[in-house]
Design an enzyme around this catalytic site. Sequence first.
Site, PDB file in Angstrom:
ATOM      1  N   GLY A 225       0.781  -1.226   0.000  1.00 22.50           N
ATOM      2  CA  GLY A 225       0.000   0.000   0.000  1.00 22.50           C
ATOM      3  C   GLY A 225       0.809   1.269   0.000  1.00 22.50           C
ATOM      4  O   GLY A 225       0.239   2.362  -0.006  1.00 22.50           O
ATOM      5  N   TYR A 307      22.976  41.502  27.543  1.00 24.51           N
ATOM      6  CA  TYR A 307      23.336  42.410  26.457  1.00 24.51           C
ATOM      7  C   TYR A 307      22.149  42.608  25.530  1.00 24.51           C
ATOM      8  O   TYR A 307      21.237  41.787  25.482  1.00 24.51           O
ATOM      9  CB  TYR A 307      24.546  41.899  25.664  1.00 24.51           C
ATOM     10  CG  TYR A 307      24.388  40.489  25.120  1.00 24.51           C
ATOM     11  CD1 TYR A 307      23.724  40.235  23.927  1.00 24.51           C
ATOM     12  CD2 TYR A 307      24.921  39.401  25.814  1.00 24.51           C
ATOM     13  CE1 TYR A 307      23.570  38.960  23.430  1.00 24.51           C
ATOM     14  CE2 TYR A 307      24.772  38.109  25.329  1.00 24.51           C
ATOM     15  CZ  TYR A 307      24.095  37.895  24.144  1.00 24.51           C
ATOM     16  OH  TYR A 307      23.947  36.626  23.656  1.00 24.51           O
ATOM     17  N   SER A 320      21.289  27.726  16.784  1.00 25.98           N
ATOM     18  CA  SER A 320      21.063  28.245  18.133  1.00 25.98           C
ATOM     19  C   SER A 320      21.657  29.628  18.332  1.00 25.98           C
ATOM     20  O   SER A 320      21.478  30.220  19.394  1.00 25.98           O
ATOM     21  CB  SER A 320      21.626  27.278  19.177  1.00 25.98           C
ATOM     22  OG  SER A 320      23.022  27.125  19.014  1.00 25.98           O
ATOM     23  N   GLY A 321      22.363  30.160  17.334  1.00 24.29           N
ATOM     24  CA  GLY A 321      22.792  31.549  17.425  1.00 24.29           C
ATOM     25  C   GLY A 321      24.279  31.793  17.492  1.00 24.29           C
ATOM     26  O   GLY A 321      24.704  32.888  17.877  1.00 24.29           O
ATOM     27  N   HIS A 325      31.182  37.363  13.765  1.00 28.13           N
ATOM     28  CA  HIS A 325      30.611  38.690  13.529  1.00 28.13           C
ATOM     29  C   HIS A 325      31.523  39.801  14.030  1.00 28.13           C
ATOM     30  O   HIS A 325      32.503  39.566  14.746  1.00 28.13           O
ATOM     31  CB  HIS A 325      29.237  38.798  14.207  1.00 28.13           C
ATOM     32  CG  HIS A 325      29.262  38.689  15.703  1.00 28.13           C
ATOM     33  ND1 HIS A 325      29.711  39.696  16.523  1.00 28.13           N
ATOM     34  CD2 HIS A 325      28.865  37.682  16.535  1.00 28.13           C
ATOM     35  CE1 HIS A 325      29.596  39.332  17.790  1.00 28.13           C
ATOM     36  NE2 HIS A 325      29.100  38.097  17.818  1.00 28.13           N
ATOM     37  N   CYS A 343      30.141  33.321  20.480  1.00 28.66           N
ATOM     38  CA  CYS A 343      30.438  33.661  19.089  1.00 28.66           C
ATOM     39  C   CYS A 343      31.922  33.937  18.905  1.00 28.66           C
ATOM     40  O   CYS A 343      32.669  34.097  19.866  1.00 28.66           O
ATOM     41  CB  CYS A 343      29.637  34.889  18.671  1.00 28.66           C
ATOM     42  SG  CYS A 343      27.871  34.590  18.492  1.00 28.66           S
TER      43      CYS A 343
END
Length: 424
Positions: A225, A307, A320-321, A325, A343
């Site tokens: 099926g 912050y 998740s970030g 940068h 980061c």
Amino acid sequence: MSHRPRTRTVLSCGLLLVPLAVSATACGGSDSESLSATPYDAADQITANTPDGKKKADPDKPLEVSVKGDDARITDVTATDSTGRFVRGELSADGRRWRTTVPLAAGSRYTVRVSTEDEDGSPGRKTLTVNTAAAAGQLSAAFGPVGGEYGVGQPVTAELSRPVKDAKQRAIVESALKVDSMPRVEGAWHWVDGKKLHFRPKEYWPAHATISVHSNLAGLKIAKGLYGGPSKPLRLTTGDRVEAITDAATHQMTVLRNGESINTIPVTTGKPGFSTRNGVKVVLGKESFVRMRSSTVGIAAGSSDSYDLPVYWATRVTWSGEYVHAAPWSVGSQGAANVSHGCTGMSTSNAQWFFNHVRVGDVVKVVNSGGDTMTPFDNGFGDWNMPWQEWRAGSALKNKASSTTGAAEREQNPADDARLRPTL
């Protein structure tokens, strides 16, 4: 039977004056007329287990063709699908019955050409057209990422329309998901869960490769099926091999293009308690401006670590970030200390340079950090952190050689805030 058998003339072997080739045919027993005869319509001789009228055949059942009565037999059957591919089958020893030996595809049309022979040896022909019913359930694959040029670390992904848990069914599905590349590489699919597969080579993709992905699932029987449905193919290319390697201990990022260093950048990474993840990550996207708020990652407003800052030239490496940068507020620590919340920060000019020199799919690797190793699948593309043998063990085709001659980018869900929260 409506056919009237032909009258056959027996030629004598005593005609010694005819050429040798002709006399050999004559002495063979009188088949010359029947072999050259126009086949008669064998419709009255054969029957098939196909529905009458407008009903369609059940693809879960084999197709069978049989002869009626005792005055004929089947000599040959050729069955092809709508693309002209042959369908395997077997003929019984007595020539009374033929049946398919491979599953039929759902929602397909087959042409079955049957050759028969009557009791006098005269040839008959009948062509049947068989339409199979559509599947009650369909399974298709959405490939990702979208077509275009990517870095050499970009995995290919496949998102199935419904989960597949059974090992045999997974093998059927995986064998129908094809990845071809030029140049050819060793690679394999890995089942992330019942609906998601990732494909990666043993090493990174070659620079300037062409990668084509397509599915042979359409009409393929997966379970009773459940049949494969159509899937849109995908074509990718890779650019230069760009790797950004950050040493959290020396606070330096080295950017390589095709194995040669093109820049060394002073950076800061995560401080204790917020250590940057070790291991290989892949660029997921680039945002020239992001508003980063500590409250989105569970840091209480008003605390010493809170912050709320405008951030420029942000290159995302986890859902998740985690970003690479611009961090003008930490220039004094860049190259000397780790002071971020996870980061990789650098000066504004260096961040803009990095932003302009990397693309989605490029490799960003962190070493010598106090953080955990990037996980393979739940926070971006950490696929390369899984050893190759372990990766191969996640294939349903473990005993077959893996190669690109033999899956959808994880969609960004705005409702899932945890995947999009930026950190500093």
